[in-house]
Design a protein around this motif. Structure first.
Motif, PDB file in Angstrom:
ATOM      1  N   GLY A  32      13.873  48.212  11.720  1.00 21.58           N
ATOM      2  CA  GLY A  32      12.852  48.885  12.502  1.00 21.58           C
ATOM      3  C   GLY A  32      11.599  49.119  11.704  1.00 21.58           C
ATOM      4  O   GLY A  32      11.408  48.536  10.634  1.00 21.58           O
ATOM      5  N   LEU A  33      10.746  49.985  12.236  1.00 20.59           N
ATOM      6  CA  LEU A  33       9.482  50.344  11.595  1.00 20.59           C
ATOM      7  C   LEU A  33       9.656  51.680  10.874  1.00 20.59           C
ATOM      8  O   LEU A  33      10.151  52.643  11.466  1.00 20.59           O
ATOM      9  CB  LEU A  33       8.378  50.452  12.638  1.00 20.59           C
ATOM     10  CG  LEU A  33       7.014  50.980  12.169  1.00 20.59           C
ATOM     11  CD1 LEU A  33       6.399  50.010  11.169  1.00 20.59           C
ATOM     12  CD2 LEU A  33       6.103  51.183  13.370  1.00 20.59           C
ATOM     13  N   GLN A  66       7.742  54.322   7.707  1.00 23.83           N
ATOM     14  CA  GLN A  66       6.577  54.573   6.864  1.00 23.83           C
ATOM     15  C   GLN A  66       6.933  54.403   5.386  1.00 23.83           C
ATOM     16  O   GLN A  66       8.109  54.553   5.012  1.00 23.83           O
ATOM     17  CB  GLN A  66       6.041  55.981   7.106  1.00 23.83           C
ATOM     18  CG  GLN A  66       5.444  56.182   8.482  1.00 23.83           C
ATOM     19  CD  GLN A  66       4.804  57.543   8.637  1.00 23.83           C
ATOM     20  OE1 GLN A  66       5.069  58.467   7.876  1.00 23.83           O
ATOM     21  NE2 GLN A  66       3.936  57.672   9.635  1.00 23.83           N
ATOM     22  N   THR A  87       8.799  44.745   3.482  1.00 23.83           N
ATOM     23  CA  THR A  87       8.753  44.198   4.832  1.00 23.83           C
ATOM     24  C   THR A  87       9.274  42.765   4.851  1.00 23.83           C
ATOM     25  O   THR A  87       8.792  41.912   4.094  1.00 23.83           O
ATOM     26  CB  THR A  87       7.318  44.234   5.378  1.00 23.83           C
ATOM     27  OG1 THR A  87       6.909  45.606   5.509  1.00 23.83           O
ATOM     28  CG2 THR A  87       7.232  43.544   6.732  1.00 23.83           C
ATOM     29  N   GLN A 106      14.687  42.768  11.563  1.00 26.72           N
ATOM     30  CA  GLN A 106      13.351  42.956  11.006  1.00 26.72           C
ATOM     31  C   GLN A 106      13.186  44.363  10.442  1.00 26.72           C
ATOM     32  O   GLN A 106      13.524  45.352  11.108  1.00 26.72           O
ATOM     33  CB  GLN A 106      12.292  42.725  12.086  1.00 26.72           C
ATOM     34  CG  GLN A 106      10.865  42.989  11.638  1.00 26.72           C
ATOM     35  CD  GLN A 106      10.355  41.957  10.662  1.00 26.72           C
ATOM     36  OE1 GLN A 106      10.537  40.752  10.855  1.00 26.72           O
ATOM     37  NE2 GLN A 106       9.694  42.413   9.597  1.00 26.72           N
ATOM     38  N   THR A 146      10.081  46.631   8.885  1.00 29.00           N
ATOM     39  CA  THR A 146       8.632  46.702   8.670  1.00 29.00           C
ATOM     40  C   THR A 146       8.296  48.054   8.063  1.00 29.00           C
ATOM     41  O   THR A 146       8.628  49.099   8.638  1.00 29.00           O
ATOM     42  CB  THR A 146       7.869  46.516   9.983  1.00 29.00           C
ATOM     43  OG1 THR A 146       8.215  45.255  10.561  1.00 29.00           O
ATOM     44  CG2 THR A 146       6.363  46.555   9.742  1.00 29.00           C
ATOM     45  N   SER A 191       5.256  50.301   7.069  1.00 31.96           N
ATOM     46  CA  SER A 191       3.821  50.408   7.294  1.00 31.96           C
ATOM     47  C   SER A 191       3.475  51.812   7.756  1.00 31.96           C
ATOM     48  O   SER A 191       4.259  52.465   8.444  1.00 31.96           O
ATOM     49  CB  SER A 191       3.367  49.395   8.346  1.00 31.96           C
ATOM     50  OG  SER A 191       2.001  49.574   8.651  1.00 31.96           O
TER      51      SER A 191
END
Length: 115
Positions: free
Chosen positions: A10-11, A13, A90, A110, A112, A114
């Motif tokens: 996932g996404l 920080q 990433t 995936q 990531t 960011s």
């Protein structure tokens, strides 16, 4: 026939954490070596970490001290605990299972990093 299914991507920080799972459908033997690899866009697939049936582990220098690979033989699952994540982490993360004559891969998940 073995099947490996990754989950947990996932996404996140920077400096955050994620835990990836790789569930194996089929029989795992104590001699099987399992591992996590990753591939960033435009780059080759690189080793992240491996673990033997006995629990011996190996890490790439880029993740040593931040990532932890573990294995639950009762659940036919390996994990990758990722802490202190950086944008350069990433990538698509894939698990594999290696035997003497075969290597089986999952489809990848995936990750990531960011803000």
């Amino acid at each position: 026939q073995l099947q490996l299914v990754e989950s947990g991507g996932g996404l996140v920080q920077p400096v955050g954490s994620l835990r990836l799972s790789c569930a194996v459908a089929g029989t795992i033997f104590s001699t099987d070596r399992m591992g996590w690899y990753r591939q960033a866009p435009g780059k080759q697939r690189d080793l992240v970490a491996t673990i033997t049936g006995g629990g011996s582990t190996m890490y790439s220098d880029s993740v040593k001290g931040r990532f932890t690979i573990s294995r639950d033989n009762a659940k036919n699952t390996i994990y990758l605990q990722m802490n202190s994540l950086k944008p350069e982490d990433t990538a698509v993360y894939s698990c594999n299972l290696r035997r003497t004559t075969t290597t089986t891969w999952g489809q990848g998940t995936q990750v990531t990093v960011s803000s």
